[in-house]
Design a protein around this motif. Structure first.
Motif, PDB file in Angstrom:
ATOM      1  N   ASN A 183     -24.041 -20.200  45.204  1.00 31.45           N
ATOM      2  CA  ASN A 183     -24.538 -21.581  45.211  1.00 31.45           C
ATOM      3  C   ASN A 183     -25.906 -21.700  45.878  1.00 31.45           C
ATOM      4  O   ASN A 183     -26.179 -22.629  46.640  1.00 31.45           O
ATOM      5  CB  ASN A 183     -23.531 -22.527  45.897  1.00 31.45           C
ATOM      6  N   ASN A 184     -26.776 -20.743  45.581  1.00 31.92           N
ATOM      7  CA  ASN A 184     -28.137 -20.738  46.125  1.00 31.92           C
ATOM      8  C   ASN A 184     -29.027 -21.568  45.195  1.00 31.92           C
ATOM      9  O   ASN A 184     -29.645 -21.052  44.265  1.00 31.92           O
ATOM     10  CB  ASN A 184     -28.658 -19.300  46.241  1.00 31.92           C
ATOM     11  N   ARG A 185     -29.095 -22.864  45.448  1.00 33.21           N
ATOM     12  CA  ARG A 185     -29.795 -23.787  44.555  1.00 33.21           C
ATOM     13  C   ARG A 185     -31.305 -23.536  44.512  1.00 33.21           C
ATOM     14  O   ARG A 185     -31.941 -23.677  43.463  1.00 33.21           O
ATOM     15  CB  ARG A 185     -29.515 -25.234  44.963  1.00 33.21           C
ATOM     16  N   GLU A 186     -31.867 -23.156  45.644  1.00 31.55           N
ATOM     17  CA  GLU A 186     -33.310 -22.916  45.685  1.00 31.55           C
ATOM     18  C   GLU A 186     -33.697 -21.762  44.762  1.00 31.55           C
ATOM     19  O   GLU A 186     -34.677 -21.844  44.014  1.00 31.55           O
ATOM     20  CB  GLU A 186     -33.757 -22.618  47.120  1.00 31.55           C
ATOM     21  N   GLU A 187     -32.896 -20.690  44.803  1.00 32.24           N
ATOM     22  CA  GLU A 187     -33.205 -19.539  43.955  1.00 32.24           C
ATOM     23  C   GLU A 187     -32.982 -19.876  42.470  1.00 32.24           C
ATOM     24  O   GLU A 187     -33.743 -19.434  41.613  1.00 32.24           O
ATOM     25  CB  GLU A 187     -32.347 -18.328  44.343  1.00 32.24           C
ATOM     26  N   ILE A 188     -31.959 -20.662  42.180  1.00 28.94           N
ATOM     27  CA  ILE A 188     -31.715 -21.089  40.798  1.00 28.94           C
ATOM     28  C   ILE A 188     -32.919 -21.865  40.268  1.00 28.94           C
ATOM     29  O   ILE A 188     -33.388 -21.642  39.154  1.00 28.94           O
ATOM     30  CB  ILE A 188     -30.435 -21.949  40.711  1.00 28.94           C
ATOM     31  N   GLN A 189     -33.450 -22.787  41.089  1.00 28.94           N
ATOM     32  CA  GLN A 189     -34.616 -23.579  40.687  1.00 28.94           C
ATOM     33  C   GLN A 189     -35.845 -22.700  40.490  1.00 28.94           C
ATOM     34  O   GLN A 189     -36.614 -22.893  39.542  1.00 28.94           O
ATOM     35  CB  GLN A 189     -34.890 -24.667  41.732  1.00 28.94           C
ATOM     36  N   ASN A 190     -36.013 -21.713  41.362  1.00 32.21           N
ATOM     37  CA  ASN A 190     -37.156 -20.805  41.234  1.00 32.21           C
ATOM     38  C   ASN A 190     -37.081 -19.996  39.937  1.00 32.21           C
ATOM     39  O   ASN A 190     -38.078 -19.842  39.225  1.00 32.21           O
ATOM     40  CB  ASN A 190     -37.215 -19.846  42.428  1.00 32.21           C
ATOM     41  N   ILE A 191     -35.885 -19.480  39.632  1.00 33.66           N
ATOM     42  CA  ILE A 191     -35.720 -18.653  38.430  1.00 33.66           C
ATOM     43  C   ILE A 191     -35.957 -19.489  37.174  1.00 33.66           C
ATOM     44  O   ILE A 191     -36.614 -19.033  36.229  1.00 33.66           O
ATOM     45  CB  ILE A 191     -34.314 -18.012  38.412  1.00 33.66           C
ATOM     46  N   LEU A 192     -35.459 -20.720  37.150  1.00 30.12           N
ATOM     47  CA  LEU A 192     -35.660 -21.583  35.982  1.00 30.12           C
ATOM     48  C   LEU A 192     -37.119 -22.037  35.872  1.00 30.12           C
ATOM     49  O   LEU A 192     -37.634 -22.229  34.767  1.00 30.12           O
ATOM     50  CB  LEU A 192     -34.724 -22.790  36.038  1.00 30.12           C
ATOM     51  N   SER A 193     -37.788 -22.223  37.001  1.00 26.66           N
ATOM     52  CA  SER A 193     -39.216 -22.559  36.967  1.00 26.66           C
ATOM     53  C   SER A 193     -40.014 -21.411  36.359  1.00 26.66           C
ATOM     54  O   SER A 193     -40.935 -21.625  35.562  1.00 26.66           O
ATOM     55  CB  SER A 193     -39.723 -22.855  38.380  1.00 26.66           C
ATOM     56  N   LEU A 194     -39.635 -20.180  36.723  1.00 26.96           N
ATOM     57  CA  LEU A 194     -40.283 -19.000  36.159  1.00 26.96           C
ATOM     58  C   LEU A 194     -40.018 -18.915  34.654  1.00 26.96           C
ATOM     59  O   LEU A 194     -40.926 -18.627  33.859  1.00 26.96           O
ATOM     60  CB  LEU A 194     -39.764 -17.746  36.865  1.00 26.96           C
TER      61      LEU A 194
END
Length: 495
Positions: free
Chosen positions: A62-73
């Protein structure tokens, strides 16, 4: 499953309406154009597969920050890819007068259809890229539900317009319009499921430096994507080149039936890929192997069921559905069911290779590609569709059947591949026995499946009862993982 059966009825009904009112050449054209776009989509480079792999761990924790970073990439990369696809499509379209020089259709229609289909495809790169999160999060059923709803409405409208107006331009326009509607609905659902999700494409270039492994994996997957396209997506292109545009439609009729049967089972097993990814992320090898054998036995049972049902019932169904003139050479059907068995029984190995991130065997993709193209060109020029299918099968046996399991067990499970062969040879033997025995016994059914559609239904029902009795009995008695699968199904039923 509800959407599947509704879609199944409308798809077969609409195919007949479209062939009768729009013409076989137009239907063949749409299949050819979609395959050209499939070739252009190779520039996607397999990034979505890599992103899905990198999302498994942050979703589990549930690491939301990393999920957002990966989707931004992903959004940043897809902006570039979408632009490249548009440029490539424009250049290819300049050669349409040469490519479709023998087509009887108006070139204006061909361009209108191509750019409409292109627009629907580009929506996925510029807007719909976030749907990968639903897939990696084992919520792909939400995508299916909303897309299937839009598809049912679209098909209903196209049937009405084709039957009453017979206007090819209107049919294409509806196809494009519903691509936009589907985009709006899907993004609304993503926002509802993940209200915390904030994607910033502008950060993509900076984030690329934080995830260098994505580029490494992407380079590996790219080769596999080229191979998959040639093997799976290029049938209609090769048929167009070696046979005719009309035969693209004939072959497409068979593939509609096959794809719908495969989709029926995919409705049940469709989320397994993400589940396996979660399982591998946990790192319990003993449990992984247990689940692998359950999944392998299920996939071989599905493959055998598809193979038997297609060989025994497809030709009489086509006769009732479209007419006996649409039945192709029986040798084509034999090769198709062999191909279907291999590609569907392989799913367990592919899912675990994907979950382990095992893409480094780029040599195998090149080997499969070279074998496929070489045999297809040599045999396709001589035997047409039969030669094209021989090319597909010839490339599958050394790579998919032999190499991929070895790669998984040696690099993924870190176990001897003989463990795999001791178990999987049972599945092959069970399938061969069940299919062969069932085909022998249904010869004595005193009903002709070609007489009426009612007779076909009864004949098919009797045939499936015979097959499933033999297949399931042999599987439960001899297949590795079968009893564990039964226990799992019972536990699901209790919940």
């Amino acid at each position: 499953m509800l959407f599947y059966f509704l879609s199944l009825f409308l798809t077969f009904f609409s195919r007949k309406i479209f062939l009768d009112n729009l013409g076989a050449e137009f239907i063949g054209l749409t299949g050819t154009l979609y395959n050209i776009l499939g070739f252009l989509n190779l520039s996607e480079l397999g990034i979505s597969a890599c992103i899905g792999y990198f999302l498994f761990k942050p979703i589990q924790t549930n690491n939301r920050e990393e999920i957002q970073n990966i989707l931004s990439l992903l959004g940043y990369l897809y902006n570039w890819i979408g632009s490249i696809i548009f440029l490539g499509a424009f250049i290819i379209s300049l050669f349409f007068p040469l490519i479709f020089s023998n087509a009887e259709l108006n070139h204006g229609l061909i361009y209108f259809a191509f750019y409409s289909f292109l627009g629907s495809s580009l929506i996925g790169y510029f807007i719909n890229y976030r749907q990968i999160l639903l897939s990696a999060d084992q919520k792909n059923y939400l995508v299916a539900i909303y897309y299937q709803s839009a598809k049912l409405v679209k098909l209903g409208l196209q049937i009405y317009l084709a039957y009453y107006y017979k206007n090819l331009y209107v049919w294409v326009a509806v196809e494009f319009l519903f691509g936009i509607i589907g985009c709006i609905i899907l993004n609304w659902k993503i926002n509802k499921e993940y209200p915390w999700l904030r994607v910033n494409k502008k950060q993509g270039k900076t984030l690329l430096k934080q995830y260098p492994e994505i580029i490494t994996k992407t380079k590996q997957v790219f080769i596999h994507k080229i191979k998959d396209f040639v093997l799976v997506k290029s049938d209609e292109l090769f048929i167009f080149l070696f046979v005719s545009l009309k035969m693209v439609a004939y072959y497409g009729n068979y593939m509609i039936i096959i794809s719908k049967l495969i989709s029926m089972f995919s409705a049940v097993t469709g989320s397994v890929g993400a589940s396996v990814g979660n399982l591998v992320a946990e790192g319990n090898k003993e449990h992984m192997l247990k689940v692998f054998w359950e999944y392998t036995t299920i996939q071989h049972t599905i493959a055998a069921t598809l193979t038997f049902s297609l060989y025994a019932f497809l030709e009489p169904f086509v006769s009732h559905w479209l007419g006996s003139e649409y039945i192709m050479d029986n040798r084509i059907l034999i090769l198709l069911v062999i191909y279907i068995y291999i590609t569907n029984s392989r799913n367990s190995v592919d899912s675990f290779n994907y979950a382990h991130g095992l893409y480094a065997d780029v040599w195998s993709a090149w080997a499969e590609l070279i074998i496929n193209v070489s045999v297809t060109i040599i045999c396709g020029l001589k035997w047409g569709i039969i030669g094209i299918l021989l090319g597909k099968i010839a490339s599958l046996i050394p790579i998919v059947v032999i190499w991929k399991p070895y790669y998984l067990f040696s690099s993924g499970f870190k176990e001897s591949v003989w463990i795999y062969w001791k178990g999987v040879l049972r599945n092959y033997a069970i399938s061969a026995f069940a299919i062969g025995t069932s085909l022998y016994f249904i010869q004595f059914v005193p009903i002709s499946p070609y007489h009426t559609i009612g007779d076909w239904v009864v004949y098919s029902a009797i045939g499936m009862i015979i097959f499933l009795t033999i297949e399931l009995s042999a599987t439960l008695l001899f297949a590795k993982g079968a009893k564990d699968s039964l226990v799992r199904l019972k536990s699901i039923k209790k919940r």
